[in-house]
Design a protein around this motif. Structure first.
Motif, short mmCIF file in Angstrom:
data_model
loop_
_atom_site.label_atom_id
_atom_site.label_comp_id
_atom_site.label_asym_id
_atom_site.label_seq_id
_atom_site.Cartn_x
_atom_site.Cartn_y
_atom_site.Cartn_z
N ASP A 161 16.37 45.75 40.26
CA ASP A 161 16.66 46.34 41.57
C ASP A 161 18.10 46.83 41.69
O ASP A 161 18.53 47.27 42.75
N GLY A 162 18.85 46.77 40.57
CA GLY A 162 20.22 47.27 40.56
C GLY A 162 21.27 46.27 40.96
O GLY A 162 22.47 46.57 40.90
N VAL A 163 20.88 45.06 41.35
CA VAL A 163 21.86 44.03 41.72
C VAL A 163 22.44 43.40 40.46
O VAL A 163 21.72 43.04 39.53
N GLN A 164 23.77 43.29 40.42
CA GLN A 164 24.47 42.70 39.28
C GLN A 164 24.68 41.21 39.52
O GLN A 164 25.15 40.80 40.59
N HIS A 165 24.31 40.40 38.53
CA HIS A 165 24.46 38.95 38.60
C HIS A 165 25.42 38.52 37.49
O HIS A 165 25.14 38.76 36.31
N SER A 166 26.53 37.89 37.87
CA SER A 166 27.53 37.44 36.90
C SER A 166 27.77 35.95 37.08
O SER A 166 27.81 35.46 38.21
N LEU A 167 27.97 35.26 35.95
CA LEU A 167 28.12 33.81 35.98
C LEU A 167 29.30 33.40 35.10
O LEU A 167 29.45 33.90 33.99
N TRP A 168 30.12 32.49 35.62
CA TRP A 168 31.23 31.92 34.86
C TRP A 168 31.09 30.41 34.83
O TRP A 168 30.83 29.78 35.87
N VAL A 169 31.26 29.81 33.68
CA VAL A 169 31.22 28.35 33.56
C VAL A 169 32.58 27.79 33.95
O VAL A 169 33.62 28.23 33.45
N ILE A 170 32.59 26.82 34.86
CA ILE A 170 33.84 26.14 35.26
C ILE A 170 33.78 24.73 34.69
O ILE A 170 33.12 23.84 35.24
N SER A 171 34.47 24.52 33.57
CA SER A 171 34.45 23.23 32.89
C SER A 171 35.77 22.48 32.98
O SER A 171 35.86 21.31 32.60
N ASP A 172 36.81 23.14 33.50
CA ASP A 172 38.13 22.52 33.60
C ASP A 172 38.08 21.33 34.56
O ASP A 172 37.65 21.46 35.72
N THR A 173 38.51 20.18 34.09
CA THR A 173 38.42 18.94 34.88
C THR A 173 39.17 19.03 36.19
O THR A 173 38.67 18.60 37.25
N ALA A 174 40.36 19.60 36.16
CA ALA A 174 41.17 19.70 37.37
C ALA A 174 40.49 20.60 38.41
O ALA A 174 40.46 20.27 39.61
N ALA A 175 39.94 21.71 37.96
CA ALA A 175 39.25 22.62 38.88
C ALA A 175 38.01 21.95 39.47
O ALA A 175 37.73 22.09 40.67
N ILE A 176 37.28 21.20 38.63
CA ILE A 176 36.09 20.50 39.12
C ILE A 176 36.47 19.49 40.19
O ILE A 176 35.81 19.40 41.25
N GLU A 177 37.52 18.73 39.95
CA GLU A 177 37.95 17.73 40.93
C GLU A 177 38.39 18.39 42.25
O GLU A 177 38.08 17.89 43.34
N LYS A 178 39.10 19.52 42.16
CA LYS A 178 39.53 20.21 43.38
C LYS A 178 38.34 20.73 44.18
O LYS A 178 38.30 20.63 45.41
N LEU A 179 37.36 21.28 43.47
CA LEU A 179 36.18 21.81 44.16
C LEU A 179 35.38 20.69 44.82
O LEU A 179 34.97 20.80 45.98
N THR A 180 35.19 19.60 44.10
CA THR A 180 34.45 18.46 44.67
C THR A 180 35.17 17.93 45.90
O THR A 180 34.54 17.68 46.95
N GLY A 181 36.48 17.77 45.80
CA GLY A 181 37.26 17.26 46.93
C GLY A 181 37.25 18.20 48.12
O GLY A 181 37.19 17.75 49.27
N ALA A 182 37.31 19.50 47.86
CA ALA A 182 37.31 20.47 48.97
C ALA A 182 36.00 20.41 49.75
O ALA A 182 36.01 20.46 50.99
N PHE A 183 34.89 20.27 49.04
CA PHE A 183 33.61 20.18 49.75
C PHE A 183 33.44 18.83 50.44
O PHE A 183 32.85 18.75 51.52
N ASP A 184 33.97 17.77 49.84
CA ASP A 184 33.89 16.47 50.49
C ASP A 184 34.65 16.45 51.81
O ASP A 184 34.32 15.68 52.72
N ALA A 185 35.65 17.33 51.93
CA ALA A 185 36.44 17.39 53.16
C ALA A 185 35.77 18.22 54.25
O ALA A 185 36.23 18.22 55.40
#
Length: 412
Positions: free
Chosen positions: A178-202
């Motif tokens: 249908d022409g929609v572009q789907h792009s995916l990036w793996v986020i494996s960095d521990t610090a980034a994972i912790e920041k994301l988890t904490g931001a949603f917990d807040a």
């Protein structure tokens, strides 16, 4: 209280296979359309999400053999190294591009406990048959393959990480039919994972935009497994596959109405009745509303602009929705349609079909009148969910749609 979201080991296409696998969501086509889409595509995810296409035509889509075929097809794609599970738990940035519209979100698994206490907030009722179907599909596959589309109030920490991540080369980049572009990036960095988890917990809450049946089914599966003695609150079945987008990037299109007859009125009497509640002006052009409480009406080859006076707009978050305003001031009292969910005199046309889609339904003689609506906003959706209320049927039309097969959540 467990974390609102967690990283997970995604099951996804191996490098170079995403184009072969990615498919539209399971519920946007019928079986014949799915069969045609999958023809010549042995690795299409439709063989998992719509497995009846691999069974005799006319097979009941809810028959036990359909779910068995889904599991057989999933196992086959894993055995043939088309799908592979990541070795470590990660988050994933997911960007959708549809024309000029771009939205970037986070793929994660969201807490069933948060869903149960309404921290994952809903705005829509579910239908038992569809919910049961998703339960059986999850149990048969031992996996969640259709992501729930969640939204959160835009957050600087989350949005900055997603923005910076999406500036790098994506791990997956496919353009669907249908022409929609789907792009995916793996986020494996521990610090980034912790920041994301904490931001949603807040965050106080996140919101189901699309996927009420899938999230309800995931909750049922989790509780069933707990009752059977499985560990609870932090096991894989206690979380459900989700993609979370900031509210200010989500695109909701208008969801318009067409009506089969004028409830016994002639054109002149109908226009007089409408003018009792609305300011009515004929328009030389099609009318696509650009402000709340404004509507377009197409009748007998002519367009009209309808405006509802401010004093007729209530404060209740459901009653002030455009679909409610049109229903309460026109569709119900004038056209006699009191239950839009069940009355076959009304039909619904997604805004992606444009004003031409409305004109075609009326000009063909199939319908007598069409109404174009101002698109529901994410702010309005969140206000309804925050009030623990339910939206009327066919209020929101989200575009672009998430892809099936790009990423799945296996239940250990």
């Amino acid at each position: 209280m467990p974390s609102l979201i967690l990283p997970f080991r995604a099951l996804r296409p191996v490098e170079g296979r995403a184009d072969d696998v990615v498919a539209p969501p399971y519920d946007v086509m019928n079986a014949d359309e799915a069969r045609a889409m999958a023809e010549g595509r042995p690795w299409s995810f439709l063989h998992i999400s719509r497995p009846e296409i691999d069974l005799p035509q006319g097979t009941d889509p809810y028959a036990p053999e359909v779910y068995s075929k889904a599991r057989e097809n999933l196992d086959h794609m894993i055995a043939e190294s088309i799908l592979k599970r990541d070795d470590t738990a990660c988050y994933y940035a997911y960007r959708l591009v549809m024309g000029e519209h771009v939205q970037t979100g986070l793929v994660a698994v969201a807490s069933v406990d948060a869903y149960d206490i309404n921290r994952v907030r809903k705005h829509e009722l579910t239908r038992p048959q569809k919910e049961d179907d998703r339960v059986r599909q999850i149990e048969a596959l031992n996996a969640q393959t259709g992501p729930v589309f969640l939204s959160y109030r835009a957050d600087t920490v989350v949005d900055t990480i997603l923005l910076e991540t999406s500036k790098t080369t994506p791990d997956v980049d496919v353009t669907a039919a249908d022409g929609v572009q789907h792009s995916l990036w793996v986020i494996s960095d521990t610090a980034a994972i912790e920041k994301l988890t904490g931001a949603f917990d807040a965050m106080d809450a996140v919101y189901v935009a699309d996927g009420h049946h899938r999230s309800a089914a995931a909750s049922r599966v989790a509780h069933s497994r707990r009752e059977q003695g499985a560990a609870g609150t932090e096991a894989s079945h206690d979380y459900f596959l989700s993609v979370l987008f900031p509210h200010d990037q989500v695109q909701i299109l208008d969801y318009n109405r067409v009506i089969r007859d004028l409830n016994g009125l002639d054109e002149s009497a109908f226009l007089d009745a409408v003018a009792q509640n609305f300011v009515v002006n004929e328009s030389a052009d099609s009318v696509k509303p650009h402000s709340p409480a404004e509507f377009g009406m197409y009748l007998a080859g002519n367009w009209y602009h309808l405006a509802l006076p401010p004093e007729k707009i209530p404060q209740d978050p459901v009653a002030r929705l455009e679909v409610s305003l049109l229903g309460d001031n026109l569709i119900d009292p004038i056209l006699g349609i009191t239950d839009q969910r069940r009355d076959n005199r009304i039909d619904f046309v997604g805004g992606i079909r444009g004003m031409e889609g409305l004109e075609a339904r009326v000009d063909s003689g199939e319908m007598a009148v069409a109404f174009s609506l101002y698109a529901t906003t994410m702010e309005a959706l969140m206000a309804v969910a925050d009030a623990d209320e339910i939206m009327p049927p066919k209020t929101t039309w989200f575009e672009p749609k998430l892809a099936d097969g790009l990423i799945s959540h296996v239940l250990d």
